[in-house]
Design a protein around this motif. Sequence first.
Motif, PDB file in Angstrom:
ATOM      1  N   TYR A 270      40.740 -78.352 -71.470  1.00 16.50           N
ATOM      2  CA  TYR A 270      39.419 -78.694 -71.045  1.00 16.50           C
ATOM      3  C   TYR A 270      39.124 -80.287 -71.224  1.00 16.50           C
ATOM      4  CZ  TYR A 270      38.152 -73.765 -70.793  1.00 16.50           C
ATOM      5  OH  TYR A 270      38.032 -72.257 -70.555  1.00 16.50           O
ATOM      6  N   GLY A 271      38.840 -80.864 -70.223  1.00 14.09           N
ATOM      7  CA  GLY A 271      38.273 -82.233 -70.190  1.00 14.09           C
ATOM      8  C   GLY A 271      39.467 -83.132 -70.078  1.00 14.09           C
ATOM      9  N   HIS A 272      40.470 -82.686 -70.120  1.00 15.84           N
ATOM     10  CA  HIS A 272      41.963 -83.434 -69.982  1.00 15.84           C
ATOM     11  C   HIS A 272      41.838 -84.688 -70.952  1.00 15.84           C
ATOM     12  CE1 HIS A 272      42.847 -82.500 -65.506  1.00 15.84           C
ATOM     13  NE2 HIS A 272      42.923 -81.549 -66.225  1.00 15.84           N
ATOM     14  N   HIS A 273      41.532 -84.261 -72.169  1.00 13.36           N
ATOM     15  CA  HIS A 273      41.570 -85.174 -73.246  1.00 13.36           C
ATOM     16  C   HIS A 273      43.041 -85.684 -73.783  1.00 13.36           C
ATOM     17  CE1 HIS A 273      37.414 -85.584 -74.396  1.00 13.36           C
ATOM     18  NE2 HIS A 273      37.136 -84.243 -73.663  1.00 13.36           N
ATOM     19  N   TYR A 274      44.008 -84.973 -72.996  1.00 15.92           N
ATOM     20  CA  TYR A 274      45.495 -85.319 -73.357  1.00 15.92           C
ATOM     21  C   TYR A 274      45.854 -85.009 -71.982  1.00 15.92           C
ATOM     22  CZ  TYR A 274      50.102 -84.871 -74.845  1.00 15.92           C
ATOM     23  OH  TYR A 274      51.579 -85.211 -74.910  1.00 15.92           O
ATOM     24  N   THR A 275      46.672 -86.285 -71.489  1.00 16.07           N
ATOM     25  CA  THR A 275      47.709 -86.211 -70.170  1.00 16.07           C
ATOM     26  C   THR A 275      48.979 -86.553 -70.584  1.00 16.07           C
ATOM     27  OG1 THR A 275      45.591 -87.167 -69.249  1.00 16.07           O
ATOM     28  CG2 THR A 275      47.924 -87.595 -68.167  1.00 16.07           C
ATOM     29  N   THR A 276      49.851 -85.702 -70.169  1.00 17.90           N
ATOM     30  CA  THR A 276      51.349 -85.802 -70.464  1.00 17.90           C
ATOM     31  C   THR A 276      51.874 -87.248 -70.166  1.00 17.90           C
ATOM     32  OG1 THR A 276      51.938 -84.909 -68.169  1.00 17.90           O
ATOM     33  CG2 THR A 276      51.921 -83.470 -70.023  1.00 17.90           C
ATOM     34  N   PRO A 277      52.399 -87.742 -71.234  1.00 19.57           N
ATOM     35  CA  PRO A 277      53.095 -89.328 -70.894  1.00 19.57           C
ATOM     36  C   PRO A 277      54.230 -89.163 -69.825  1.00 19.57           C
ATOM     37  CG  PRO A 277      53.831 -88.231 -73.000  1.00 19.57           C
ATOM     38  CD  PRO A 277      52.929 -87.391 -72.542  1.00 19.57           C
ATOM     39  N   GLY A 278      54.849 -88.321 -69.610  1.00 20.86           N
ATOM     40  CA  GLY A 278      56.012 -88.171 -68.754  1.00 20.86           C
ATOM     41  C   GLY A 278      56.424 -86.710 -68.282  1.00 20.86           C
ATOM     42  N   GLU A 279      57.482 -86.443 -67.846  1.00 18.84           N
ATOM     43  CA  GLU A 279      57.927 -84.941 -67.355  1.00 18.84           C
ATOM     44  C   GLU A 279      58.050 -84.502 -68.877  1.00 18.84           C
ATOM     45  OE1 GLU A 279      60.959 -82.377 -65.047  1.00 18.84           O
ATOM     46  OE2 GLU A 279      61.158 -84.412 -64.752  1.00 18.84           O
ATOM     47  N   THR A 280      57.583 -83.136 -69.061  1.00 17.90           N
ATOM     48  CA  THR A 280      57.666 -82.811 -70.405  1.00 17.90           C
ATOM     49  C   THR A 280      57.573 -81.209 -70.469  1.00 17.90           C
ATOM     50  OG1 THR A 280      56.968 -82.821 -72.675  1.00 17.90           O
ATOM     51  CG2 THR A 280      55.238 -82.581 -70.826  1.00 17.90           C
ATOM     52  N   THR A 281      57.760 -80.657 -71.454  1.00 18.16           N
ATOM     53  CA  THR A 281      57.563 -78.982 -71.767  1.00 18.16           C
ATOM     54  C   THR A 281      56.275 -78.572 -72.632  1.00 18.16           C
ATOM     55  OG1 THR A 281      59.922 -78.788 -71.594  1.00 18.16           O
ATOM     56  CG2 THR A 281      58.637 -76.930 -72.462  1.00 18.16           C
ATOM     57  N   LEU A 282      55.367 -77.863 -72.059  1.00 16.16           N
ATOM     58  CA  LEU A 282      54.274 -77.283 -72.655  1.00 16.16           C
ATOM     59  C   LEU A 282      54.364 -75.902 -73.159  1.00 16.16           C
ATOM     60  CD1 LEU A 282      51.510 -78.845 -70.188  1.00 16.16           C
ATOM     61  CD2 LEU A 282      52.386 -79.886 -72.234  1.00 16.16           C
ATOM     62  N   ALA A 283      54.058 -75.687 -74.449  1.00 17.15           N
ATOM     63  CA  ALA A 283      53.840 -74.299 -74.820  1.00 17.15           C
ATOM     64  C   ALA A 283      52.605 -73.959 -75.351  1.00 17.15           C
ATOM     65  CB  ALA A 283      55.041 -74.427 -76.180  1.00 17.15           C
ATOM     66  N   LEU A 284      52.221 -72.729 -74.744  1.00 14.62           N
ATOM     67  CA  LEU A 284      50.948 -72.063 -75.174  1.00 14.62           C
ATOM     68  C   LEU A 284      50.955 -71.456 -76.419  1.00 14.62           C
ATOM     69  CD1 LEU A 284      48.144 -72.080 -73.925  1.00 14.62           C
ATOM     70  CD2 LEU A 284      48.949 -69.831 -72.593  1.00 14.62           C
ATOM     71  N   VAL A 285      50.068 -71.634 -77.285  1.00 11.43           N
ATOM     72  CA  VAL A 285      49.839 -70.754 -78.705  1.00 11.43           C
ATOM     73  C   VAL A 285      48.754 -69.779 -78.400  1.00 11.43           C
ATOM     74  CG1 VAL A 285      49.534 -70.992 -81.026  1.00 11.43           C
ATOM     75  CG2 VAL A 285      50.958 -72.735 -80.027  1.00 11.43           C
ATOM     76  N   PRO A 286      48.779 -68.587 -78.464  1.00 14.37           N
ATOM     77  CA  PRO A 286      47.656 -67.733 -78.351  1.00 14.37           C
ATOM     78  C   PRO A 286      46.710 -67.702 -79.259  1.00 14.37           C
ATOM     79  CG  PRO A 286      49.560 -66.523 -78.507  1.00 14.37           C
ATOM     80  CD  PRO A 286      49.975 -67.951 -78.881  1.00 14.37           C
ATOM     81  N   LEU A 287      45.907 -68.761 -80.056  1.00 16.93           N
ATOM     82  CA  LEU A 287      45.289 -68.669 -80.946  1.00 16.93           C
ATOM     83  C   LEU A 287      44.091 -69.928 -80.570  1.00 16.93           C
ATOM     84  CD1 LEU A 287      47.318 -68.504 -83.996  1.00 16.93           C
ATOM     85  CD2 LEU A 287      45.522 -66.799 -83.389  1.00 16.93           C
ATOM     86  N   GLY A 288      42.709 -69.224 -80.918  1.00 14.53           N
ATOM     87  CA  GLY A 288      41.704 -70.531 -80.645  1.00 14.53           C
ATOM     88  C   GLY A 288      40.672 -70.209 -81.665  1.00 14.53           C
ATOM     89  N   TYR A 289      39.750 -71.077 -81.087  1.00 19.54           N
ATOM     90  CA  TYR A 289      38.604 -71.065 -82.277  1.00 19.54           C
ATOM     91  C   TYR A 289      37.782 -69.818 -82.523  1.00 19.54           C
ATOM     92  CZ  TYR A 289      35.551 -72.022 -78.073  1.00 19.54           C
ATOM     93  OH  TYR A 289      34.797 -71.970 -76.954  1.00 19.54           O
ATOM     94  N   ALA A 290      37.966 -68.918 -81.592  1.00 13.06           N
ATOM     95  CA  ALA A 290      37.619 -67.491 -81.653  1.00 13.06           C
ATOM     96  C   ALA A 290      38.360 -66.833 -82.888  1.00 13.06           C
ATOM     97  CB  ALA A 290      37.690 -66.543 -80.513  1.00 13.06           C
ATOM     98  N   ASP A 291      39.488 -67.131 -83.023  1.00 13.87           N
ATOM     99  CA  ASP A 291      40.294 -66.707 -84.010  1.00 13.87           C
ATOM    100  C   ASP A 291      40.231 -67.493 -85.471  1.00 13.87           C
ATOM    101  OD1 ASP A 291      42.099 -64.677 -82.591  1.00 13.87           O
ATOM    102  OD2 ASP A 291      42.583 -66.478 -81.320  1.00 13.87           O
ATOM    103  N   GLY A 292      39.543 -68.494 -85.390  1.00 16.92           N
ATOM    104  CA  GLY A 292      39.249 -69.290 -86.585  1.00 16.92           C
ATOM    105  C   GLY A 292      39.991 -70.724 -86.565  1.00 16.92           C
TER     106      GLY A 292
END
Length: 391
Positions: A270-292
Amino acid sequence: MNETAKRARATIDVAAVRSNVRALRARAPRAELMAVVKSDGYGHGAVPCARAAREAGAAWLGTALPEEALALRAAGDTGRLMCWLWTPGGPWGKAVEQDIDVSVSGLWALREVTEAARACGRTARVQLKIDTGLGRNGCQPADWPELTAAARAAETEGALTVTGVWSHFACADEPGHPSIALQLTAFDEALAVAAAAGLRPEVRHIANTPALLTLPEAHFDVVRAGIGIYGISPSPEVGTPQDFGLRPAMTLEASLASVKRAPGGHGVSYGHHYTTPGETTLALVPLGYADGVPRHASGSGPVLVAGKWRTVAGRIAMDQFVVDLGGDRAEPGDPALLFGPGDRGEPTAEDWAVAAGTIGYEIVTRIGTRVPRVYVDSDVEGDTTLTGSTA
C-alpha cells in the motif's frame, strides 16, 4: 504440525521458561518467586508456561485479571495464586472460593471482598497495595491508615486474612533513577503503618523483573518475575537476556506464500512506499498486523529469509508483508523467521522492538490468536518434542 500451523506458528520452548525461572530464582535466593502469567503468559500461553514455572520452583503465580486466575485454577493449578486488577462487581466470591489472593487498593474493594467472603462462608485472602509513587493502582499514603485499620477490623471479624502488602516500581528499568530510593522508603513507611494497625502479612513484595535483576535490597519476601521468565530483558539499560542467563522462549516464523520476479521500478504494498531498485525477487510473508506484526515496523522490521536478514519492503498489511530478496532465490513454503533466540541468525524480539519504536513486551504479547502456539521441550532428546498446540 497441524494444518493451521503451516502458514505461521509461534513455537514456545517450555524448557527455556524453566531455565529462566531457575536463573531468576538464583538472583533472589532469599525470596520466593512469583511467575507472572498475565495476558496469556505474555503471549506465550498461560497454562503451559505456568506449569513450566511451577516445575522450576515458582512458589506463586500472578495474573492481572481475576478471569485469568480462575482459568489457571480450572486448568488444575492448586498453588499460591494472586490477581490484582479488579473493578467493581468483579467475581470476588469465585476468587475467595478458589483460595486466590486478591489485591485491594481502596475501601470500595475491601467492602466488596468482605461481603463476598461473608456470602460464601469462606475467609478471603487479601493483599493490600500501596501506591509508593507509580501513580497507577494502589492506595495513596494519605488514605493508607484508614485502609489498613479497616482491613484489620475485617480480619478480626474473620472475613479475611491480610496475606500480603505490596507495591510496584515506576522506574526500576532505569537503574539509578531517583524515584527508586523514594519508593523503597515509602514502602518501608507503609509497612510500618500496617504493622501499627495490627496487620502481620505473610509476604511483602515490590520487585518486578528489573528490580529482581538489579535491586537486591528490594527483594523482600517475594519477587514478581514477568517478562524475564520468557527470556526477554525488561530494557536495554538493565542488560541483555544473555547478561542474566536468560533465553527467549518464543520463535515466530511463517512459510512463504509467494515468490516472484518483479521488474525495477515496481511499487510494493500500500502507498508504494517501497519501489524495487531493479529487477528482483519478492517474497510474501503471510503475517500482518492482524497477527500482531507491528505496522510501525513497515520498512524496518527484520526477517531472516534464505539465509540472510531482510527488511520489510513497504507497508505491513493486515495479513501479509513483502521482503525483497534481491538476487537470492527462495521457494513458496520456505521459512521466514521473524524472531527467536537468535540461534539460527534470526532477529530477536528486541530487534523488532527497536524497529517499531516500542519494547520487547509489546512484540510478544501482541501476537494474535490466528497464530497457533506450538509447544516444544528442548530438554527432551531430539529438541523438538511436541507437548501441545493451540490455534
